[in-house]
Design a protein around this motif. Structure first.
Motif, PDB file in Angstrom:
ATOM      1  N   SER A 112       0.821  -1.213   0.000  1.00 48.64           N
ATOM      2  CA  SER A 112       0.000   0.000   0.000  1.00 48.64           C
ATOM      3  C   SER A 112       0.857   1.266   0.000  1.00 48.64           C
ATOM      4  O   SER A 112       0.371   2.343  -0.353  1.00 48.64           O
ATOM      5  CB  SER A 112      -0.923   0.020   1.221  1.00 48.64           C
ATOM      6  OG  SER A 112      -0.170  -0.031   2.421  1.00 48.64           O
ATOM      7  N   SER A 129      -4.839   4.270  -1.283  1.00 46.36           N
ATOM      8  CA  SER A 129      -6.089   4.021  -0.576  1.00 46.36           C
ATOM      9  C   SER A 129      -6.186   2.548  -0.191  1.00 46.36           C
ATOM     10  O   SER A 129      -5.578   1.671  -0.814  1.00 46.36           O
ATOM     11  CB  SER A 129      -7.289   4.438  -1.429  1.00 46.36           C
ATOM     12  OG  SER A 129      -7.301   3.744  -2.657  1.00 46.36           O
ATOM     13  N   PHE A 130      -6.975   2.253   0.824  1.00 50.53           N
ATOM     14  CA  PHE A 130      -7.018   0.927   1.437  1.00 50.53           C
ATOM     15  C   PHE A 130      -7.571  -0.132   0.483  1.00 50.53           C
ATOM     16  O   PHE A 130      -8.473   0.126  -0.309  1.00 50.53           O
ATOM     17  CB  PHE A 130      -7.886   0.970   2.702  1.00 50.53           C
ATOM     18  CG  PHE A 130      -8.019  -0.349   3.393  1.00 50.53           C
ATOM     19  CD1 PHE A 130      -6.986  -0.859   4.169  1.00 50.53           C
ATOM     20  CD2 PHE A 130      -9.178  -1.106   3.244  1.00 50.53           C
ATOM     21  CE1 PHE A 130      -7.113  -2.090   4.802  1.00 50.53           C
ATOM     22  CE2 PHE A 130      -9.310  -2.332   3.873  1.00 50.53           C
ATOM     23  CZ  PHE A 130      -8.273  -2.820   4.651  1.00 50.53           C
ATOM     24  N   GLY A 131      -7.022  -1.342   0.598  1.00 50.36           N
ATOM     25  CA  GLY A 131      -7.583  -2.491  -0.098  1.00 50.36           C
ATOM     26  C   GLY A 131      -6.924  -2.796  -1.426  1.00 50.36           C
ATOM     27  O   GLY A 131      -6.061  -2.072  -1.912  1.00 50.36           O
ATOM     28  N   SER A 132      -7.369  -3.918  -2.015  1.00 49.98           N
ATOM     29  CA  SER A 132      -6.862  -4.347  -3.314  1.00 49.98           C
ATOM     30  C   SER A 132      -7.620  -3.653  -4.436  1.00 49.98           C
ATOM     31  O   SER A 132      -8.663  -3.045  -4.220  1.00 49.98           O
ATOM     32  CB  SER A 132      -7.000  -5.864  -3.454  1.00 49.98           C
ATOM     33  OG  SER A 132      -6.237  -6.538  -2.480  1.00 49.98           O
ATOM     34  N   GLY A 133      -7.074  -3.779  -5.647  1.00 58.47           N
ATOM     35  CA  GLY A 133      -7.736  -3.218  -6.819  1.00 58.47           C
ATOM     36  C   GLY A 133      -6.992  -2.034  -7.399  1.00 58.47           C
ATOM     37  O   GLY A 133      -5.875  -1.703  -6.998  1.00 58.47           O
ATOM     38  N   LYS A 171      -5.831   1.637  -8.097  1.00 55.02           N
ATOM     39  CA  LYS A 171      -5.659   2.836  -7.276  1.00 55.02           C
ATOM     40  C   LYS A 171      -5.104   3.973  -8.142  1.00 55.02           C
ATOM     41  O   LYS A 171      -4.211   3.751  -8.958  1.00 55.02           O
ATOM     42  CB  LYS A 171      -4.690   2.578  -6.115  1.00 55.02           C
ATOM     43  CG  LYS A 171      -5.018   1.341  -5.288  1.00 55.02           C
ATOM     44  CD  LYS A 171      -6.331   1.482  -4.555  1.00 55.02           C
ATOM     45  CE  LYS A 171      -6.657   0.221  -3.768  1.00 55.02           C
ATOM     46  NZ  LYS A 171      -7.961   0.311  -3.087  1.00 55.02           N
ATOM     47  N   THR A 209      -2.413  -1.083  -9.869  1.00 52.00           N
ATOM     48  CA  THR A 209      -3.302  -2.080  -9.271  1.00 52.00           C
ATOM     49  C   THR A 209      -2.611  -2.744  -8.090  1.00 52.00           C
ATOM     50  O   THR A 209      -1.491  -3.245  -8.220  1.00 52.00           O
ATOM     51  CB  THR A 209      -3.705  -3.147 -10.300  1.00 52.00           C
ATOM     52  OG1 THR A 209      -4.446  -2.520 -11.353  1.00 52.00           O
ATOM     53  CG2 THR A 209      -4.576  -4.220  -9.660  1.00 52.00           C
ATOM     54  N   ASP A 265      -2.386  -5.782  -5.660  1.00 51.43           N
ATOM     55  CA  ASP A 265      -2.747  -7.199  -5.597  1.00 51.43           C
ATOM     56  C   ASP A 265      -2.101  -7.789  -4.357  1.00 51.43           C
ATOM     57  O   ASP A 265      -0.897  -8.025  -4.322  1.00 51.43           O
ATOM     58  CB  ASP A 265      -2.261  -7.921  -6.857  1.00 51.43           C
ATOM     59  CG  ASP A 265      -2.684  -9.393  -6.884  1.00 51.43           C
ATOM     60  OD1 ASP A 265      -3.304  -9.856  -5.911  1.00 51.43           O
ATOM     61  OD2 ASP A 265      -2.389 -10.070  -7.882  1.00 51.43           O
ATOM     62  N   THR A 266      -2.897  -8.031  -3.324  1.00 55.19           N
ATOM     63  CA  THR A 266      -2.358  -8.548  -2.060  1.00 55.19           C
ATOM     64  C   THR A 266      -2.534 -10.055  -1.927  1.00 55.19           C
ATOM     65  O   THR A 266      -2.119 -10.639  -0.931  1.00 55.19           O
ATOM     66  CB  THR A 266      -3.043  -7.864  -0.866  1.00 55.19           C
ATOM     67  OG1 THR A 266      -4.460  -8.066  -0.945  1.00 55.19           O
ATOM     68  CG2 THR A 266      -2.759  -6.363  -0.866  1.00 55.19           C
ATOM     69  N   SER A 267      -3.143 -10.693  -2.919  1.00 59.95           N
ATOM     70  CA  SER A 267      -3.352 -12.141  -2.861  1.00 59.95           C
ATOM     71  C   SER A 267      -2.269 -12.859  -3.657  1.00 59.95           C
ATOM     72  O   SER A 267      -1.666 -12.291  -4.570  1.00 59.95           O
ATOM     73  CB  SER A 267      -4.727 -12.509  -3.416  1.00 59.95           C
ATOM     74  OG  SER A 267      -4.831 -12.130  -4.775  1.00 59.95           O
ATOM     75  N   GLU A 307      -6.181 -10.817 -10.321  1.00 58.68           N
ATOM     76  CA  GLU A 307      -5.914  -9.376 -10.265  1.00 58.68           C
ATOM     77  C   GLU A 307      -4.740  -8.944 -11.134  1.00 58.68           C
ATOM     78  O   GLU A 307      -4.831  -7.954 -11.859  1.00 58.68           O
ATOM     79  CB  GLU A 307      -5.696  -8.945  -8.811  1.00 58.68           C
ATOM     80  CG  GLU A 307      -6.978  -8.989  -7.995  1.00 58.68           C
ATOM     81  CD  GLU A 307      -6.787  -8.480  -6.585  1.00 58.68           C
ATOM     82  OE1 GLU A 307      -7.480  -7.525  -6.218  1.00 58.68           O
ATOM     83  OE2 GLU A 307      -5.960  -9.046  -5.852  1.00 58.68           O
TER      84      GLU A 307
END
Length: 214
Positions: free
Chosen positions: A37, A79-83, A85, A107, A109-111, A141
């Motif tokens: 992040s 900003s918070f989270g995957s996807g 940005k 993008t 991708d935390t997975s 992702e």
């Protein structure tokens, strides 16, 4: 005779700058994906009249950070989270003119990728120097950017062949091995996504080396 004094007047030249600066922004040196992040913003701006003095940032083009001194790099929290940005920036010159808004997208991708499913084809082989395998994996992702494979006499072992890059290929034929009769060999495969994260290792069911035909 009386004293005399010559008074010289000085003219001041005031330069009026009404032009806005121009600039650009790159997130993580223009990378497409990241697993983190925190990002490094690479910034470039110019102002031909009065020079640069400041900049400010936003993750939504609505709520802006406080103005700060212009620099060519900055650490910034996405900003918070995957996807996908987007980071927005605008620059200020010393005359107080603000630039248009510039932005870049990345993008997160935390997975990790799906664990590869590995097939080595047959239950046994009479070759003592060659094995083959195929595999599949996916990452929704950021996609798969690389596979690596190894070979061992047990799942997870690499005593027959250490980890080797297959690029994005999903099958391989490995020559020049030194396989022993009666031993069972397993392919191990792991996948890396576009954000640089590795999957868990997948393993084949194993293939036994039989005696050569006479």
């Amino acid at each position: 005779a009386g004293n005399s004094e010559t008074v010289k007047s000085a003219e001041s030249v005031i330069k009026i700058d009404t032009a806005s600066p121009s600039g650009s922004i790159k997130i993580n040196n223009d990378a497409s994906y990241t697993a983190q992040s925190d990002a490094i913003l690479i910034l470039s701006a110019s102002d031909s009249s009065s020079g640069l003095s400041g900049m400010m940032f936003s993750n939504d083009n609505s709520n802006w950070s406080s103005a700060e001194t212009y620099s060519t790099a900055k650490t910034w929290s996405l900003s918070f989270g995957s996807g996908k940005k987007t980071v927005y920036v605008k620059f200020k010159d010393t005359a107080g003119n603000w630039s248009s808004v510039y932005s870049d997208t990345i993008t997160v991708d935390t997975s990790v990728p799906e664990k590869p499913k590995v097939k080595d084809g047959k239950e046994h082989t009479r070759s003592h120097n060659k094995l083959s395998a195929s595999w599949s994996s996916s990452d929704q992702e950021s996609g798969i950017s690389e596979y690596q494979y190894s070979i061992g006499t047990a799942k997870g072992k690499t005593n027959a062949l250490d980890w080797t890059s297959a690029g994005t290929n999903t099958s391989v034929i490995v020559p020049s091995l030194k396989l022993k009769t009666g031993k069972e060999y397993y392919f191990n495969v792991k996948a890396k996504n576009g954000a640089g994260q590795w999957s868990k290792g997948g393993h084949s069911n194993g293939i036994e080396v039989k005696k050569k035909n006479k």
